[in-house]
Design an enzyme around this catalytic site. Sequence first.
Site, PDB file in Angstrom:
ATOM      1  N   HIS A  10      -2.531  -2.884  -3.443  1.00  0.00           N
ATOM      2  CA  HIS A  10      -3.929  -2.705  -3.032  1.00  0.00           C
ATOM      3  C   HIS A  10      -4.802  -2.504  -4.274  1.00  0.00           C
ATOM      4  O   HIS A  10      -5.936  -2.971  -4.354  1.00  0.00           O
ATOM      5  CB  HIS A  10      -4.025  -1.495  -2.091  1.00  0.00           C
ATOM      6  CG  HIS A  10      -5.240  -1.501  -1.220  1.00  0.00           C
ATOM      7  ND1 HIS A  10      -5.544  -0.471  -0.354  1.00  0.00           N
ATOM      8  CD2 HIS A  10      -6.244  -2.412  -1.083  1.00  0.00           C
ATOM      9  CE1 HIS A  10      -6.684  -0.764   0.274  1.00  0.00           C
ATOM     10  NE2 HIS A  10      -7.116  -1.924  -0.153  1.00  0.00           N
ATOM     11  N   ASP A  31      -3.602   2.696  -4.821  1.00  0.00           N
ATOM     12  CA  ASP A  31      -2.268   2.573  -4.234  1.00  0.00           C
ATOM     13  C   ASP A  31      -1.674   1.175  -4.459  1.00  0.00           C
ATOM     14  O   ASP A  31      -2.436   0.225  -4.574  1.00  0.00           O
ATOM     15  CB  ASP A  31      -2.315   2.944  -2.738  1.00  0.00           C
ATOM     16  CG  ASP A  31      -3.153   1.974  -1.890  1.00  0.00           C
ATOM     17  OD1 ASP A  31      -4.328   1.742  -2.233  1.00  0.00           O
ATOM     18  OD2 ASP A  31      -2.621   1.449  -0.893  1.00  0.00           O
ATOM     19  N   GLU A  72       2.487  -0.870   4.374  1.00  0.00           N
ATOM     20  CA  GLU A  72       2.271   0.485   3.884  1.00  0.00           C
ATOM     21  C   GLU A  72       3.624   1.143   3.625  1.00  0.00           C
ATOM     22  O   GLU A  72       4.537   1.055   4.453  1.00  0.00           O
ATOM     23  CB  GLU A  72       1.535   1.339   4.933  1.00  0.00           C
ATOM     24  CG  GLU A  72       0.131   0.874   5.261  1.00  0.00           C
ATOM     25  CD  GLU A  72      -0.930   1.437   4.310  1.00  0.00           C
ATOM     26  OE1 GLU A  72      -0.577   2.195   3.368  1.00  0.00           O
ATOM     27  OE2 GLU A  72      -2.109   1.102   4.517  1.00  0.00           O
ATOM     28  N   HIS A 130       0.847  -1.194   0.000  1.00  0.00           N
ATOM     29  CA  HIS A 130       0.000   0.000   0.000  1.00  0.00           C
ATOM     30  C   HIS A 130       0.884   1.247   0.000  1.00  0.00           C
ATOM     31  O   HIS A 130       2.072   1.174   0.302  1.00  0.00           O
ATOM     32  CB  HIS A 130      -0.827   0.092   1.289  1.00  0.00           C
ATOM     33  CG  HIS A 130      -1.746  -1.040   1.561  1.00  0.00           C
ATOM     34  ND1 HIS A 130      -3.109  -0.957   1.350  1.00  0.00           N
ATOM     35  CD2 HIS A 130      -1.519  -2.280   2.079  1.00  0.00           C
ATOM     36  CE1 HIS A 130      -3.678  -2.098   1.730  1.00  0.00           C
ATOM     37  NE2 HIS A 130      -2.733  -2.917   2.176  1.00  0.00           N
TER      38      HIS A 130
HETATM   39 ZN   LIG Z   1      -4.085   0.717   0.505  1.00  0.00          ZN
END
Ligand SMILES: [Zn+2]
Length: 190
Positions: free
Chosen positions: A166, A176, A127, A45
């Site tokens: 994602h 993303d 992330e 992400h």
């Molecule tokens: Zn995401």
Amino acid sequence: MNSLNREPIQLESASGWFAPPVKRLPSPNFDARPDGCDVEVVIVHSISLPPRSYGGSWISDLFSNQLDPEAHSCFQEVSQLRVSAHCLVDRAGQVFQFVPVLARAWHAGESECLGRTRVNDFSVGIELEGCDDESFTIAQYDCLVALIRGLRRVWPVIGPERILGHCDIAPNRKTDPGPCFNWRRLRGLL
Ligand SMILES: [Zn+2]
């Protein structure tokens, strides 16, 4: 972290926490993986708070349900979310872990891959601090590789085709990590 170091980051397999230099910031936003579900994929992400700005503790505040809704005009809505990821890699290559990888973090939302829905059940979510239209840093690629290598030691099933964005698992809702994420670079490093 030394950006040239892409050695596997050791995973404490009994607890699901990565060893230092990963920093632990436990989030309440997780639950158990359903019976019979194990880690099979890694979801990449990107996130920035406020959008397109970097630094500060806003992202970890969000994952800890401590984001101050008054701190920025866009935080009002975001601060109501109950979300998390297993790990966050900031622009400088510091890695934070919020949820042990044995547990289910709340990062994917409505999603589908490997012909199955609810990707949170069988994924690790990582992330990267960033946004769709800006390149990620070399340190971030190196950390991502080191994390994935650490995961693969426990779950060799995580082959190159099982590292997805994602955007791949929720294509109608999510973009993303965005077109600036260099998948070829990642796969080359792995
Ligand atoms: Zn995401």
